[in-house]
Motif scaffolding. Structure first.
Motif, PDB file in Angstrom:
ATOM      1  N   UNK A  26       0.837  -1.211   0.000  1.00 58.38           N
ATOM      2  CA  UNK A  26       0.000   0.000   0.000  1.00 58.38           C
ATOM      3  C   UNK A  26       0.866   1.253   0.000  1.00 58.38           C
ATOM      4  N   UNK A  27       1.904   1.224   0.822  1.00 59.01           N
ATOM      5  CA  UNK A  27       2.827   2.353   0.873  1.00 59.01           C
ATOM      6  C   UNK A  27       3.461   2.598  -0.491  1.00 59.01           C
ATOM      7  N   UNK A  28       3.885   1.520  -1.144  1.00 62.46           N
ATOM      8  CA  UNK A  28       4.556   1.653  -2.441  1.00 62.46           C
ATOM      9  C   UNK A  28       3.633   2.228  -3.503  1.00 62.46           C
TER      10      UNK A  28
ATOM     11  N   UNK B  20       4.398   5.636  -5.240  1.00 55.69           N
ATOM     12  CA  UNK B  20       4.482   5.767  -6.701  1.00 55.69           C
ATOM     13  C   UNK B  20       3.685   6.977  -7.171  1.00 55.69           C
ATOM     14  N   UNK B  21       2.478   7.155  -6.610  1.00 58.20           N
ATOM     15  CA  UNK B  21       1.666   8.320  -6.959  1.00 58.20           C
ATOM     16  C   UNK B  21       2.355   9.614  -6.515  1.00 58.20           C
ATOM     17  N   UNK B  22       2.952   9.570  -5.324  1.00 60.43           N
ATOM     18  CA  UNK B  22       3.663  10.747  -4.819  1.00 60.43           C
ATOM     19  C   UNK B  22       4.835  11.109  -5.721  1.00 60.43           C
TER      20      UNK B  22
ATOM     21  N   UNK C  67       9.853  -1.358  -7.939  1.00 54.53           N
ATOM     22  CA  UNK C  67      10.823  -2.284  -7.357  1.00 54.53           C
ATOM     23  C   UNK C  67      10.370  -2.741  -5.970  1.00 54.53           C
ATOM     24  N   UNK C  68       9.811  -1.812  -5.203  1.00 55.45           N
ATOM     25  CA  UNK C  68       9.348  -2.145  -3.863  1.00 55.45           C
ATOM     26  C   UNK C  68       8.240  -3.175  -3.874  1.00 55.45           C
TER      27      UNK C  68
ATOM     28  N   UNK D 214       8.566   6.266   7.026  1.00 55.93           N
ATOM     29  CA  UNK D 214       7.624   5.172   7.314  1.00 55.93           C
ATOM     30  C   UNK D 214       7.941   3.977   6.431  1.00 55.93           C
ATOM     31  N   UNK D 215       8.193   4.240   5.146  1.00 59.92           N
ATOM     32  CA  UNK D 215       8.515   3.155   4.214  1.00 59.92           C
ATOM     33  C   UNK D 215       9.792   2.431   4.605  1.00 59.92           C
TER      34      UNK D 215
END
Length: 253
Positions: free
Chosen positions: A22-24, A28-30, A77-78, A236-237
């Motif tokens: 979810x973070x990735x 990606x959007x960020x 990649x994440x 956080x990531x």
């Protein structure tokens, strides 16, 4: 008890995987947003960069574009590293996150530094740029930028319209009697600059310096906020990545 611990560990790993996925996706959007801000700064308002003696403003935007591209690649990649559960990929992913973090902090710091020195730079250089380089050979980019600045911000001259009397172009025969450039006029037409009456040209308190300074300061706030904001989220990531890395079993050699 051992089976229970193994099951518990597996559930924790699964939760971490989905959190990191979810973070990735959000990351990606960020990345797209960061890159868009950098490109917008360089393309939409690139003319004004030629009026600045310092390159910090442009460099901050280039750093954001680079960081945005790396962010989008890193997001993909994440996701691969998360679902394949490869510790080697996670290590590469963590290093890339750290690099992006440092790049965006750098962009934010540069924006802050330039924010502090912008006013002094404009006071020292904008007038000289306008009167010395406007309509001079090989200075078309400056001429275009000055005309756009005066029309877009409805101003005339660096501090006031009378500064144009010192202009190399105004004092030359090429100006054909103009007292100010035609871009100073409220309704620009050819040779309208021959009449410098307030009813014809813009006479704004503070001139173009104040308008350009406010404009660039607003952009620097955006660059700084985007850079530092995304960098903070990356912490956080990196924490999620470290937790997942520790939860995964050692890879077989």
């Amino acid at each position: 008890m051992g089976a229970y611990d193994e099951k518990k560990e597996t559930c924790g790993t699964v939760c971490l995987k989905y959190l990191l996925f979810t973070f990735n996706f959000l990351f990606w959007l960020a990345g797209g947003v960061v890159m868009a801000v950098g490109i917008w700064t360089l393309t939409e308002k690139s003319d004004y960069i030629s009026l600045l003696s310092s390159r910090i403003y442009a460099v901050s935007a280039y750093i954001l574009i680079l960081a945005g591209v790396i962010v989008m690649v890193t997001g993909v990649l994440g996701c691969c590293a998360t679902f394949k559960e490869r510790k080697q990929l996670l290590r590469v992913y963590f290093v890339l996150l750290l690099c992006i973090f440092l790049l965006e902090i750098l962009a934010g710091v540069l924006a802050y530094i330039y924010y502090q020195q912008l006013s002094e730079e404009l006071k020292n250089n904008l007038k000289n740029t306008m009167v010395q380089h406007y309509h001079q050979p090989n200075q078309d980019h400056v001429t275009k930028a000055v005309d756009k600045l005066q029309q877009e911000f409805k101003c005339c001259g660096s501090k006031n319209f009378s500064e144009w009397r010192e202009s190399l172009w105004i004092r030359s025969n090429e100006a054909t009697g103009r007292k100010v450039p035609d871009s100073c006029c409220k309704t620009p037409t050819e040779y309208c600059g021959k009449r410098d009456h307030p009813s014809n040209i813009y006479k704004v308190e503070g001139g173009c310096i104040t308008k350009l300074e406010n404009f660039i300061l607003a952009h620097l706030k955006i660059i700084g906020a985007v850079g530092v904001g995304i960098a903070s989220v990356q912490i956080v990531g990196m924490i999620f990545t470290c937790c997942l890395y520790r939860n995964l079993k050692a890879e077989p050699y």
